[in-house]
Design a protein around this motif. Structure first.
Motif, mmCIF file in Angstrom:
data_model
loop_
_atom_site.group_PDB
_atom_site.id
_atom_site.type_symbol
_atom_site.label_atom_id
_atom_site.label_comp_id
_atom_site.label_asym_id
_atom_site.label_seq_id
_atom_site.Cartn_x
_atom_site.Cartn_y
_atom_site.Cartn_z
ATOM 1 N N ASN A 1 0.904 -1.361 0.063
ATOM 2 C CA ASN A 1 -0.121 0.101 0.040
ATOM 3 C C ASN A 1 0.890 1.325 -0.088
ATOM 4 O O ASN A 1 1.823 1.293 0.789
ATOM 5 C CB ASN A 1 -0.988 0.018 1.110
ATOM 6 C CG ASN A 1 -1.891 -0.891 1.392
ATOM 7 O OD1 ASN A 1 -2.282 -1.560 0.184
ATOM 8 N ND2 ASN A 1 -2.588 -1.380 2.319
ATOM 9 N N GLN B 1 5.497 7.804 8.497
ATOM 10 C CA GLN B 1 5.047 7.633 9.851
ATOM 11 C C GLN B 1 5.586 8.695 10.894
ATOM 12 O O GLN B 1 4.945 9.419 11.366
ATOM 13 C CB GLN B 1 5.370 6.239 10.434
ATOM 14 C CG GLN B 1 4.644 5.045 9.844
ATOM 15 C CD GLN B 1 3.180 4.915 10.363
ATOM 16 O OE1 GLN B 1 2.414 5.939 10.327
ATOM 17 N NE2 GLN B 1 2.874 3.606 10.451
ATOM 18 N N GLU C 1 -8.894 -0.927 0.778
ATOM 19 C CA GLU C 1 -9.283 -1.061 2.221
ATOM 20 C C GLU C 1 -8.519 -0.075 2.945
ATOM 21 O O GLU C 1 -7.049 0.183 2.332
ATOM 22 C CB GLU C 1 -9.414 -2.291 2.602
ATOM 23 C CG GLU C 1 -10.283 -3.097 1.844
ATOM 24 C CD GLU C 1 -11.733 -2.987 1.902
ATOM 25 O OE1 GLU C 1 -12.073 -2.444 3.151
ATOM 26 O OE2 GLU C 1 -12.358 -3.538 1.173
ATOM 27 N N ARG C 2 -8.719 0.218 4.156
ATOM 28 C CA ARG C 2 -8.003 1.259 5.000
ATOM 29 C C ARG C 2 -6.593 0.169 5.381
ATOM 30 O O ARG C 2 -6.961 -0.930 5.435
ATOM 31 C CB ARG C 2 -8.717 1.601 6.214
ATOM 32 C CG ARG C 2 -9.798 2.647 5.878
ATOM 33 C CD ARG C 2 -10.087 3.584 7.144
ATOM 34 N NE ARG C 2 -11.130 4.364 6.899
ATOM 35 C CZ ARG C 2 -11.505 5.507 7.442
ATOM 36 N NH1 ARG C 2 -10.921 5.719 8.654
ATOM 37 N NH2 ARG C 2 -12.529 6.267 7.159
ATOM 38 N N ASP C 3 -5.738 0.801 5.776
ATOM 39 C CA ASP C 3 -4.586 0.157 6.266
ATOM 40 C C ASP C 3 -4.284 0.327 7.709
ATOM 41 O O ASP C 3 -4.546 1.346 8.380
ATOM 42 C CB ASP C 3 -3.167 0.817 5.659
ATOM 43 C CG ASP C 3 -1.951 0.108 5.883
ATOM 44 O OD1 ASP C 3 -1.508 -0.064 7.027
ATOM 45 O OD2 ASP C 3 -1.231 -0.272 4.894
ATOM 46 N N GLU C 4 -4.123 -0.734 8.472
ATOM 47 C CA GLU C 4 -3.975 -0.874 9.961
ATOM 48 C C GLU C 4 -2.988 -0.021 10.577
ATOM 49 O O GLU C 4 -3.018 0.407 11.717
ATOM 50 C CB GLU C 4 -4.080 -2.364 10.348
ATOM 51 C CG GLU C 4 -3.007 -3.026 9.944
ATOM 52 C CD GLU C 4 -2.754 -4.349 10.561
ATOM 53 O OE1 GLU C 4 -1.694 -5.150 10.683
ATOM 54 O OE2 GLU C 4 -3.809 -4.883 10.938
ATOM 55 N N ARG C 5 -1.909 0.253 9.825
ATOM 56 C CA ARG C 5 -0.942 0.760 10.212
ATOM 57 C C ARG C 5 -1.186 2.466 10.382
ATOM 58 O O ARG C 5 -0.644 3.358 11.220
ATOM 59 C CB ARG C 5 0.249 1.168 9.366
ATOM 60 C CG ARG C 5 0.970 -0.310 9.607
ATOM 61 C CD ARG C 5 2.169 -0.460 8.424
ATOM 62 N NE ARG C 5 1.413 -0.384 6.969
ATOM 63 C CZ ARG C 5 2.108 -0.825 5.937
ATOM 64 N NH1 ARG C 5 3.381 -1.066 5.833
ATOM 65 N NH2 ARG C 5 1.628 -0.747 4.792
ATOM 66 N N PRO D 1 -5.117 3.764 10.631
ATOM 67 C CA PRO D 1 -6.362 3.231 10.597
ATOM 68 C C PRO D 1 -7.457 4.463 10.404
ATOM 69 O O PRO D 1 -8.554 4.189 9.899
ATOM 70 C CB PRO D 1 -6.516 2.513 11.985
ATOM 71 C CG PRO D 1 -5.561 3.278 12.730
ATOM 72 C CD PRO D 1 -4.312 3.380 11.931
ATOM 73 N N ASP D 2 -6.833 5.661 10.732
ATOM 74 C CA ASP D 2 -7.708 6.828 10.495
ATOM 75 C C ASP D 2 -7.709 7.532 9.227
ATOM 76 O O ASP D 2 -8.560 8.488 8.844
ATOM 77 C CB ASP D 2 -7.394 7.783 11.718
ATOM 78 C CG ASP D 2 -7.732 7.360 13.154
ATOM 79 O OD1 ASP D 2 -8.718 6.488 13.182
ATOM 80 O OD2 ASP D 2 -7.054 7.736 13.966
ATOM 81 N N SER E 1 -9.393 5.241 2.515
ATOM 82 C CA SER E 1 -8.980 4.594 1.506
ATOM 83 C C SER E 1 -9.644 4.959 0.271
ATOM 84 O O SER E 1 -10.433 5.905 0.245
ATOM 85 C CB SER E 1 -9.590 3.096 1.792
ATOM 86 O OG SER E 1 -10.978 3.108 1.760
ATOM 87 N N ASP F 1 -13.475 4.917 0.556
ATOM 88 C CA ASP F 1 -13.870 5.867 1.334
ATOM 89 C C ASP F 1 -14.066 7.067 0.475
ATOM 90 O O ASP F 1 -14.919 8.042 0.823
ATOM 91 C CB ASP F 1 -12.965 6.333 2.505
ATOM 92 C CG ASP F 1 -12.978 5.034 3.623
ATOM 93 O OD1 ASP F 1 -14.114 4.455 3.484
ATOM 94 O OD2 ASP F 1 -12.003 4.911 3.939
#
Length: 324
Positions: A129, A210, A227-231, A233-234, A237, A240
């Motif tokens: 991603n 980051q 989909e959103r990336d858990e790293r 999360p806010d 995507s 969205d």
């Protein structure tokens, strides 16, 4: 488009040039050919510090133990790195790690001294991603800011036209702003350019952003995935923001070899790379770095790349307009 597993005409001629002996050597079992018996070089056509370089340097000592020969990594940024692999003897001792999506994008706007489709595609460490961000120093914090700028939005790229640059162009087309490109040495330099305000937006791997997000130097706009990336999360995507179909235009950390690599040698490399994924050193590298690891090393890998190439080429007019 030709299938990626096809030989080029040149490769076929070269294979036949040596007569019956050359043909026989290419089809002998790998054990009879004693492959590998010489050092293997991994050419990375990006700067040190890039994800391609990081993955390559992590896997090299593991492959060395599996294959029983030295494995070295050499950074040769840009087209020269790709050409070095393309022009190498197709014996498995020279391979590369790079993103074919960006190379297909470049081939749309300028001639290349190699045909991207003709490389022997071994597989991938990951299709990662990307995170597209806006530069706080450049006064950009949202999609609305980009659309209201009233001038071309400067997007960071590298090696001519990176996958992230193609993503910038796609986002601009969908959300109503024009793009101009600012070339840098590699993904880490794209991030630094955004921090300095030398570019307005940039899209590279999530982990490279980051620290800069934490410092407030950049504002995340969208994760380039359905989909959103858990790293992060806010961060929204593509789904969205209403353009999930563009998720195929992603970066591939792919392993490739010269055109015409014999199938038996390609299999040895694929088997070794697959085995490397189970090595504790590799698992620790992925876990500690919180890295993508959706690896695939198979003969069918080239078929999936064909679809990605088609998605990029479908946007040829837009890419040409943005780049030129």
């Amino acid at each position: 488009m030709r299938r990626l597993t096809d030989f080029t005409r040149r490769g076929a001629v070269a294979l036949l040039a040596g007569g019956g002996f050359a043909l026989a050597a290419a089809t002998l079992p790998a054990t009879a050919q004693d492959f590998p018996s010489e050092p293997i070089t991994i050419v990375v056509p990006y700067s040190q510090g890039s994800n391609m370089s990081t993955y390559s340097r992590a896997v090299a000592p593991v492959l060395q133990d599996i294959l029983g020969v030295p494995v070295v990594v050499k950074n040769v940024p840009g087209a020269n790195g790709w050409l070095q692999v393309f022009s190498a003897k197709p014996d498995g001792t020279t391979i590369g790690v790079g993103d074919p999506t960006g190379q297909i994008g470049i081939s749309i706007v300028q001639p290349l001294p190699y045909e991207v489709a003709d490389f022997t595609w071994i597989g991938q460490f990951a299709s990662g991603n990307q995170l597209l961000v806006a530069s706080t120093a450049a006064g950009m914090k949202s999609l609305e800011d980009l659309a209201a700028a009233g001038k071309p939005i400067r997007c960071g790229t590298f090696g001519g036209l990176s996958a992230g640059a193609v993503q910038c162009a796609m986002l601009g087309a969908e959300k109503g702003f024009n793009i101009s490109f600012v070339n840098t040495a590699g993904p880490p330099e794209v991030a630094l350019a955004a921090v300095r305000g030398d570019i307005d937006i940039g899209s590279v791997g999530v982990n490279l952003w980051q620290d800069h997000i934490a410092s407030g130097a950049v504002t995340p706009i969208v994760v380039w995935a359905a989909e959103r990336d858990e790293r992060v999360p806010d961060v929204p995507s593509l789904t969205d923001i209403g353009i999930p179909e563009l998720g195929a235009l992603t970066v591939y950390r792919a392993v490739f070899a010269p055109p015409g690599l014999p199938a038996d040698r390609a299999k040895i490399l694929r088997d070794a790379l697959t085995k490397a994924q189970e090595d504790p050193r590799w698992k620790a590298f992925i876990s500690e770095g919180n890295l993508d690891n959706n690896f695939e090393f198979s003969e069918a890998y080239a078929d999936g790349l064909n679809k990605a190439f088609g998605a990029v080429k479908a946007q040829s007019e837009l890419i040409n307009e943005a780049f030129n």
